[in-house]
Write a protein that holds these residues in place. Structure first.
Motif, PDB file in Angstrom:
ATOM      1  N   ILE A   1       1.171  -0.942  -0.291  1.00 28.45           N
ATOM      2  CA  ILE A   1       0.201  -0.301   0.155  1.00 28.45           C
ATOM      3  C   ILE A   1       1.136   1.134   0.128  1.00 28.45           C
ATOM      4  N   ARG A   2       2.210   0.941   0.517  1.00 23.45           N
ATOM      5  CA  ARG A   2       2.803   2.208   0.826  1.00 23.45           C
ATOM      6  C   ARG A   2       3.908   3.089  -0.332  1.00 23.45           C
ATOM      7  N   VAL A   3       4.443   1.764  -1.307  1.00 24.34           N
ATOM      8  CA  VAL A   3       5.361   1.703  -2.118  1.00 24.34           C
ATOM      9  C   VAL A   3       4.391   1.262  -4.023  1.00 24.34           C
ATOM     10  N   LEU A   4       3.835   0.624  -3.666  1.00 22.68           N
ATOM     11  CA  LEU A   4       2.395   0.799  -5.532  1.00 22.68           C
ATOM     12  C   LEU A   4       2.194   1.803  -5.930  1.00 22.68           C
ATOM     13  N   PRO A   5       2.546   2.164  -7.217  1.00 20.17           N
ATOM     14  CA  PRO A   5       1.218   2.468  -8.206  1.00 20.17           C
ATOM     15  C   PRO A   5      -0.026   1.972  -7.264  1.00 20.17           C
ATOM     16  N   LEU A   6      -1.204   2.824  -7.748  1.00 14.92           N
ATOM     17  CA  LEU A   6      -2.387   2.705  -7.457  1.00 14.92           C
ATOM     18  C   LEU A   6      -2.679   1.570  -8.542  1.00 14.92           C
ATOM     19  N   SER A   7      -1.985   2.106  -9.311  1.00 16.02           N
ATOM     20  CA  SER A   7      -3.179   1.406 -10.452  1.00 16.02           C
ATOM     21  C   SER A   7      -3.044  -0.119 -10.642  1.00 16.02           C
ATOM     22  N   LEU A   8      -1.123  -0.540 -10.469  1.00 21.04           N
ATOM     23  CA  LEU A   8      -0.160  -1.767 -10.066  1.00 21.04           C
ATOM     24  C   LEU A   8      -0.910  -2.644  -9.152  1.00 21.04           C
ATOM     25  N   LEU A   9      -1.662  -2.087  -7.584  1.00 23.10           N
ATOM     26  CA  LEU A   9      -1.647  -2.366  -6.263  1.00 23.10           C
ATOM     27  C   LEU A   9      -3.505  -2.401  -6.736  1.00 23.10           C
ATOM     28  N   ALA A  10      -4.385  -2.016  -7.755  1.00 19.48           N
ATOM     29  CA  ALA A  10      -5.022  -2.252  -8.485  1.00 19.48           C
ATOM     30  C   ALA A  10      -5.725  -3.994  -8.510  1.00 19.48           C
TER      31      ALA A  10
END
Length: 519
Positions: free
Chosen positions: A147-156
């Motif tokens: 959650i802290r390091v990944l871009p939103l699109s990659l996290l999703a």
């Protein structure tokens, strides 16, 4: 944004600032939940829920609190449909609603199971506390780091969060109509996201507010505004399980510096006697809905507590908020009017039509209120007949009588449908009459009594049974309790008459029935 998915919107908002304080849970030991932790718990629960619940809809039986937040958030992220069930409703209504919704699993807590032994629990019941305590610490740590390091699109993508929701069902709530039969109200992702944006746009809940969340989440007001809104907008909520504990809530408001409190007039009135002004000094506004504010209450509140008392209006079918009064601006702009429920939210349209001819009426005329907007639902669950009756030429028929003034303020003048709103609960007159008929074995087609509602200074409305049969208040109470009706639904007065007044058409004259009660 209106085509987005609530799970994706929550992911985006919570991941944006992981250190933002989102929930302060006060049930038992006080606990704070920041956005990153809340999202991590939601994502881990979502993975678990996908395995536990192959079905789309999942029941939730929980009071306001972190358990309810995590259960609903986990279901949103898992692309499931939370069905927050009204555990105060009659058992027969619950059974009918759960069958119609095909609810075969429920998320709850052991304390709720102990408290509700007669609730129609499903074969699979999952304890939210056990779910949380059973989460892997290693996986939680990895998720928090992601959650802290990944871009939103990659996290999703990593956690398989859908981006598109649109007109797909996102949540299911239940409401009772005038005939007492429970109706399922499927709310789409567009419905809910639209209402969240409308509330945000009106300015009543700006960023950084501290909102008290004590309304039941099986009601649309509590669900959308005190549960979903904080997941999608940057505010903090302070949760407590019940809106009825006035002294406890007053202490909570003082301790946690609450700035906004939502409720019903019935819930707010006891504060005038049970709370000290200094306890509520941080409150900026209180917003009342679900029932009409009795005359004098908002003036008494503002005089006692020096915070704005704002009346609004909404329906389950509109997700729910339609309009709300707002504080007047320092420049003198009038944004509230006595007796009104404010102006319509942005993105909504209203018209007043004649209840009989459905002709559009001019400004100032009283008639049936019809609404359009992105927050208006599409139709009742598996109920094409009632869905067809709920819409007229593409407009939603509210069954409320209203008028609009030249400045766009909306005034609710009465109710067309036969139900009362008491303490935020929708109480069906027809359901009470039917239960009483069952209790006394009344032959089909006979109607020896009618339930009417009268104004009440304390409750807003009170129920009265007008009966052609001699029946005592105690016998009435005993019969309805035996039929499984809650205490709120039991009329507090019986008026015995020789006959019930009827119109020339043969229909019951409800106005005359109410008039009898004043003789």
């Amino acid at each position: 944004t209106l085509q987005s998915h609530i799970g994706f919107e929550a992911l985006q908002q919570l991941a944006l600032n992981p250190n933002r304080l989102v929930v302060i849970d006060t049930q038992g030991e006080r606990r704070e939940f920041k956005a990153g932790l809340l999202l991590a718990l939601g994502l881990r629960l979502a993975a678990q829920f996908k395995k536990q619940f192959p079905e789309k809809r999942v029941g939730v039986v929980l009071p306001p609190g972190i358990g309810a937040f995590l259960a609903n958030l986990g279901l949103f992220l898992a692309d499931k449909v939370p069905v927050n069930l009204n555990f105060t409703a009659p058992r027969a209504s619950l059974v009918a609603g759960m069958q119609k919704a095909e609810v075969v699993s429920i998320i709850t807590a052991q304390a709720m199971r102990d408290k509700l032994p007669d609730f129609p629990w499903t074969p699979q019941v999952v304890d939210i506390r056990e779910c949380i305590h059973g989460l892997s610490r290693l996986k939680m740590g990895v998720t928090l780091a992601a959650i802290r390091v990944l871009p939103l699109s990659l996290l999703a993508s990593l956690y398989n969060i859908p981006r598109q929701g649109g007109n797909q069902e996102a949540a299911l709530l239940f409401t009772s109509g005038s005939d007492g039969e429970i109706k399922g109200v499927p709310l789409t992702h567009t419905n809910i996201i639209a209402n969240v944006l409308q509330v945000a746009a009106c300015g009543v809940l700006p960023e950084e507010e501290r909102l008290l969340a004590c309304l039941p989440i099986f009601h649309s007001f509590g669900f959308t505004v005190t549960l979903v809104y904080p997941l999608l907008q940057p505010i903090t909520v302070i949760t407590t399980p019940s809106p009825l504990e006035v002294k406890k809530i007053a202490e909570l408001i003082e301790r946690e510096k609450v700035t906004v409190h939502l409720g019903t007039p019935t819930f707010f009135r006891p504060y005038l006697k049970g709370a000290r002004p200094e306890q509520l000094k941080t409150l900026r506004v209180v917003v009342a809905g679900a029932e009409k504010t009795p005359p004098g209450l908002h003036e008494a509140w503002e005089r006692s507590f020096n915070s704005a008392y704002l009346e609004g209006y909404g329906l389950t079918e509109t997700t729910p908020v339609v309009a709300v009064n707002l504080p007047n601006t320092p420049a003198g702009e009038v944004r509230r009017k006595a007796g009104s429920i404010g102006r319509l939210f942005v993105g909504m349209a209203a018209r007043i039509v004649c209840p009989d001819t459905l002709a559009i009426l001019p400004i100032g005329a009283i008639g049936l209120l019809e609404l359009k907007g992105a927050n208006v639902f599409k139709g009742y669950l598996q109920d094409p007949v009632r869905t067809a009756a709920a819409f007229h030429d593409g407009w939603f028929r509210t069954h409320d009588l209203a008028r609009l003034d030249e400045a766009g303020f909306l005034y609710i003048e009465g109710r067309l449908a036969r139900f009362s709103k008491m303490g935020g609960e929708m109480v069906s007159h027809g359901a009470i009459e039917a239960a009483l008929a069952r209790a006394y074995n009344v032959p089909e087609g006979e109607h020896p009594w009618v339930v009417v509602s009268l104004p009440d200074v304390d409750k807003g409305e009170r129920l009265v049974l007008v009966s052609t049969r001699s029946i005592t208040q105690e016998a009435l109470r005993h019969a309805l309790v035996a039929e499984g009706l809650p205490n709120l639904w039991i009329p507090r007065q019986v008026v015995v008459v020789a006959h019930l007044p009827v119109l020339a058409s043969g229909k019951l004259d409800l106005k005359a029935c109410r008039g009898i009660c004043f003789l």
